[in-house]
Design a protein around this motif. Structure first.
Motif, short mmCIF file in Angstrom:
data_model
loop_
_atom_site.label_atom_id
_atom_site.label_comp_id
_atom_site.label_asym_id
_atom_site.label_seq_id
_atom_site.Cartn_x
_atom_site.Cartn_y
_atom_site.Cartn_z
N TYR A 74 -10.17 7.67 -11.83
CA TYR A 74 -8.49 7.96 -11.74
C TYR A 74 -8.31 9.63 -11.02
O TYR A 74 -9.34 10.56 -11.16
N LEU A 77 -2.66 11.91 -7.08
CA LEU A 77 -2.03 12.09 -5.83
C LEU A 77 -0.65 12.64 -5.78
O LEU A 77 -0.69 13.38 -4.04
N LYS A 95 3.48 6.26 -5.40
CA LYS A 95 2.54 6.42 -6.27
C LYS A 95 2.27 7.23 -6.46
O LYS A 95 2.37 8.48 -6.02
N TYR A 98 -4.50 6.73 -8.21
CA TYR A 98 -5.03 5.79 -8.02
C TYR A 98 -6.16 5.50 -9.14
O TYR A 98 -6.26 6.67 -9.15
N SER A 99 -6.44 4.49 -9.31
CA SER A 99 -7.76 3.79 -9.31
C SER A 99 -7.87 2.99 -9.58
O SER A 99 -7.57 2.13 -9.00
N TYR A 100 -9.25 2.62 -9.56
CA TYR A 100 -10.21 1.05 -9.04
C TYR A 100 -9.12 0.07 -9.94
O TYR A 100 -9.19 -1.10 -9.58
N ASP A 102 -6.01 0.37 -11.45
CA ASP A 102 -4.78 0.05 -11.49
C ASP A 102 -4.38 -0.28 -10.09
O ASP A 102 -3.60 -1.42 -10.32
N SER A 103 -5.46 -0.23 -9.00
CA SER A 103 -5.50 -0.91 -8.06
C SER A 103 -5.64 -2.54 -7.67
O SER A 103 -4.88 -3.33 -7.32
N ASN A 108 0.64 -0.53 -9.67
CA ASN A 108 1.65 0.25 -9.78
C ASN A 108 1.56 1.72 -9.76
O ASN A 108 2.92 2.42 -9.80
N ALA A 109 0.36 2.37 -10.60
CA ALA A 109 0.30 3.60 -10.79
C ALA A 109 1.10 3.94 -11.68
O ALA A 109 1.94 4.60 -11.64
#
Length: 280
Positions: A74, A77, A95, A98-100, A102-103, A108-109
């Motif tokens: 996490y 942003l 967004k 960011y996280s691995y 979630d991506s 979409n955060a």
């Protein structure tokens, strides 16, 4: 002190809505256990564990006895807003983290998400809304557990607030206007709705290596993905996450442990695995 007052208020609020989130069954058939899994998105393992143990299980009295996985990538942003506007799960202001996981999962955060996955690892429903129609939601889960016609058929077609793959199938069959001024099909539906969910390399809350597929393990699963950062702006927006966590507790007890009472309707086309059935 401010943080404690906020969490105390949230706990009282959650207790008041508990009865509105009570799970129920419609069929009298024996059913297999629901697999309930959480995925905490945090800056590191220590932060994830602290948020779960101190805030959710401690201050807000959530049980969260189901498996909790961790994605420790996490990164903040933008500041989380107390009030934000989003369309089809996408914030208009962009967004916030960011996280691995979630991506890869294309979430979409959002701070909290519920994803329903069938035995084939296919996403059958998703909710990123504050509340869902609990009667419809339980009906959907029970239909998947019953494994209707041996094909995990559902008859719940919802596309507002939360959405199911049946709603998307029905929408795709409708004739489309040559000029569409509304949202695109890509924006309207969750990327993996009706498709196989991607696998992820994750950790357990105790730090052991695991994967999302290992946690799903060929079972009907409700996956609860939530931001577990202890950033002040995330904690100020924790109400929706806490309400969803309470719903997960109820689903775990009702369908995961088999504590919910059977309904009155016998479903003839159920094809559940007799080795996993819960009998009351």
């Amino acid at each position: 002190m401010k943080k404690m007052l906020l969490l105390t208020f949230l706990f009282i609020f959650i207790i008041r809505i508990t009865y509105a989130q009570s799970v129920e069954r419609y069929s009298s058939n024996p059913i297999p256990r629901l697999n309930v899994v959480a995925l905490a998105l945090a800056e590191n393992m220590a932060t994830a564990k602290k948020n779960v143990e101190e805030n959710f299980r401690g201050n807000m009295k959530m049980e969260m006895k189901y498996p909790i996985l961790v994605d420790s990538t996490y990164k903040k942003l933008k500041e989380q807003k107390t009030f934000d506007i989003s369309f089809f799960g996408k914030s208009t202001s962009g967004k916030k983290f960011y996280s691995y996981a979630d991506s890869v999962l294309a979430l979409n955060a959002n701070l909290f998400n519920i994803i329903v996955v069938d035995r084939q690892k296919k996403v059958r429903a998703i909710s990123q809304a504050l509340m869902v129609d609990i009667e419809q939601f339980c009906h959907l889960i029970e239909e998947l557990l019953l494994n209707l016609d041996g094909k995990e058929i559902i008859d719940i077609a919802v596309e507002k607030g939360w959405s199911t793959d049946l709603a998307k199938e029905n929408y795709d069959k409708k004739p489309k206007a040559l000029i569409n001024l509304g949202p695109s099909d890509e924006d309207r539906w969750y990327t993996y709705l009706g498709k196989k969910i991607p696998d992820l390399k994750l950790k357990t809350l105790d730090g052991a290596d695991t994967t999302l597929y290992g946690a799903v393990n060929g079972k009907v699963t409700v996956l609860f993905v939530f931001a577990a950062s202890v950033e002040p702006d995330v904690l100020q927006n924790i109400a929706g996450t806490a309400m969803t966590a309470k719903l997960m507790d109820n689903l775990y007890h009702g369908f995961g442990l088999g504590e919910v009472e059977p309904g009155s309707e016998f479903v003839k086309n159920a094809a559940t695995d007799s080795t996993e059935l819960i009998r009351k």
